[in-house]
Design a protein around this motif. Structure first.
Motif, PDB file in Angstrom:
ATOM      1  N   GLY A  22       0.803  -1.210   0.000  1.00 55.19           N
ATOM      2  CA  GLY A  22       0.000   0.000   0.000  1.00 55.19           C
ATOM      3  C   GLY A  22       0.836   1.259   0.000  1.00 55.19           C
ATOM      4  O   GLY A  22       0.463   2.258  -0.615  1.00 55.19           O
TER       5      GLY A  22
ATOM      6  N   GLN B 260      -0.022   3.893  -2.889  1.00 60.02           N
ATOM      7  CA  GLN B 260      -0.587   5.178  -2.489  1.00 60.02           C
ATOM      8  C   GLN B 260       0.236   6.359  -2.999  1.00 60.02           C
ATOM      9  O   GLN B 260      -0.278   7.476  -3.093  1.00 60.02           O
ATOM     10  CB  GLN B 260      -0.700   5.245  -0.968  1.00 60.02           C
ATOM     11  CG  GLN B 260      -1.755   4.319  -0.386  1.00 60.02           C
ATOM     12  CD  GLN B 260      -1.567   4.085   1.094  1.00 60.02           C
ATOM     13  OE1 GLN B 260      -0.808   4.788   1.766  1.00 60.02           O
ATOM     14  NE2 GLN B 260      -2.262   3.080   1.626  1.00 60.02           N
ATOM     15  N   ASN B 261       1.479   6.124  -3.293  1.00 56.79           N
ATOM     16  CA  ASN B 261       2.375   7.183  -3.789  1.00 56.79           C
ATOM     17  C   ASN B 261       3.043   6.723  -5.090  1.00 56.79           C
ATOM     18  O   ASN B 261       4.216   6.990  -5.326  1.00 56.79           O
ATOM     19  CB  ASN B 261       3.449   7.498  -2.744  1.00 56.79           C
ATOM     20  CG  ASN B 261       2.868   7.911  -1.415  1.00 56.79           C
ATOM     21  OD1 ASN B 261       2.395   9.015  -1.257  1.00 56.79           O
ATOM     22  ND2 ASN B 261       2.900   7.008  -0.442  1.00 56.79           N
TER      23      ASN B 261
END
Length: 386
Positions: free
Chosen positions: A361, A365-366
């Protein structure tokens, strides 16, 4: 990894980034984020340097244009329209950085009557000084590669407006800096000063002045030198350590260009050599703490790729830095002490190139910033140059 394999990975990752953000194929509403895009511009220039394929140079130029026409203008959900500088359409086209550039965060900036919420503030738009300096550097690299001076002049204009907006004189005397400003640069959103912002500004202004010639930013450089004095540079944050190494490498190149590895252009005395020594010392102590902290043994879900990759990018500049200061014994000793940490860059890159780790994640997420900074670490020469 062979050079050819690395080149293929770099090319494919940048193609992925271009598709994800609406750069290529071009989208009428591209998703632009200033920090990520500064690295991406340098990556496309690096691909152009390596391959000679003008497609990559053109992608860098298209990205600059998209950033200026997206982040240099008000948001779609803002009642204000046009260039954030307030210039007319024609003047804004000629001076796209004169109002600064938005961060590109998902939420609108905090209204003047809205209470501060630290959690929300991370996702709110505005302007960050340390993002603006990254964009100044990217613009200067475009001028260096293309031979067109307009990009460096846009960077100089951005430096002037950013310096005027982010620095202030408190009642206690001296000067300080705000960390985050409103989109129109009229009010601070986060009044605290970023630990390395004065150093980053000092080095970036010096880079631009060396490129533009003359003393165009001499007042701003002197301001930043004063703010830097007595500041604490030490950090164990990997992104912060990488930034110190990046700044140290640029200082050395500026001094090399002036023929003086002991003073900054136009400034005599040991104070500037002391500053460079302090930067190297802070980077070394930070690396020692980070390497001994054991975080590189954590699973991917407990690590932030872009922060670690910021460190590996900085480490990639240690070897060239050490060679450049070889004739200065004091600086050479400090640079040589950093060489023991060079293998950390390989370790970080290999971890985040693992497809299983990219399922975490913290990677997804980035994804865009992680992808672009991984490319910069794998192919850092253009980003690390001035």
């Amino acid at each position: 990894m062979t050079e050819n394999a690395s080149a293929i990975i770099v090319r494919d990752l940048m193609a992925e980034f271009a598709g994800l953000t609406g750069l290529d194929p071009p989208h009428d509403r591209p998703r632009r984020y200033l920090w990520t895009d500064a690295y991406a511009v340098c990556n496309h220039l690096e691909l152009f340097r390596r391959t000679g394929d003008a497609t990559y140079r053109d992608l860098a130029l298209r990205l600059v244009d998209q950033v200026h026409h997206t982040l240099g203008r008000h948001r779609d959900d803002d009642p204000r329209t046009g260039w954030i500088s307030g210039l007319s359409e024609e003047e804004g086209e000629a001076h796209p950085t004169r109002g600064g550039l938005r961060i590109g965060k998902p939420l609108p900036e905090r209204r003047p009557d809205e209470p501060f919420d630290e959690r929300l503030e991370w996702d709110r738009d505005g302007q960050y000084y340390h993002y603006l300096t990254k964009w100044m550097h990217a613009l200067n690299r475009v001028s260096r590669v293309t031979g067109d001076p307009i990009y460096t002049w846009w960077a100089v204009e951005l430096a002037g407006i950013a310096h005027a907006a982010f620095t202030y004189a408190p009642s206690s005397g001296g000067k300080r800096m705000y960390w985050k400003m409103s989109i129109d640069l009229s009010r601070p959103l986060v009044p605290a000063m970023g630990q390395h912002d004065p150093l980053d500004g000092f080095v970036t202004y010096s880079e631009l002045q060396a490129a533009a010639g003359g003393t165009i930013l001499s007042v701003e450089i002197a301001d930043m030198a004063r703010i830097c004095r007595g500041g604490n540079l030490a950090t164990d944050d990997p992104l912060g350590i990488g930034g110190l190494l990046f700044d140290a490498g640029r200082i050395v190149q500026i001094l090399e260009g002036s023929g003086r590895i002991g003073q900054l252009p136009g400034r005599a005395g040991s104070a500037y050599e002391d500053l460079l020594a302090s930067v190297l010392e802070a980077a070394q102590s930070g690396l020692a703490r980070f390497a001994g902290g054991g975080t590189l043994r954590y699973p991917a879900d407990y690590r932030l790729a872009f922060r670690e990759l910021g460190l590996s990018i900085g480490i990639r500049g240690v070897g060239p830095l050490a060679e450049r200061v070889r004739e200065n014994p004091a600086l050479s000793r400090r640079a040589d002490a950093l060489m023991r940490y060079v293998p950390l860059a390989d370790e970080i890159e290999h971890f985040w190139m693992d497809s299983e780790n990219q399922k975490a994640g913290t990677w997804m997420q980035n994804r865009e910033i992680n992808t672009v900074m991984l490319v910069t670490s794998l192919a850092p020469e253009e980003f690390l140059a001035i």
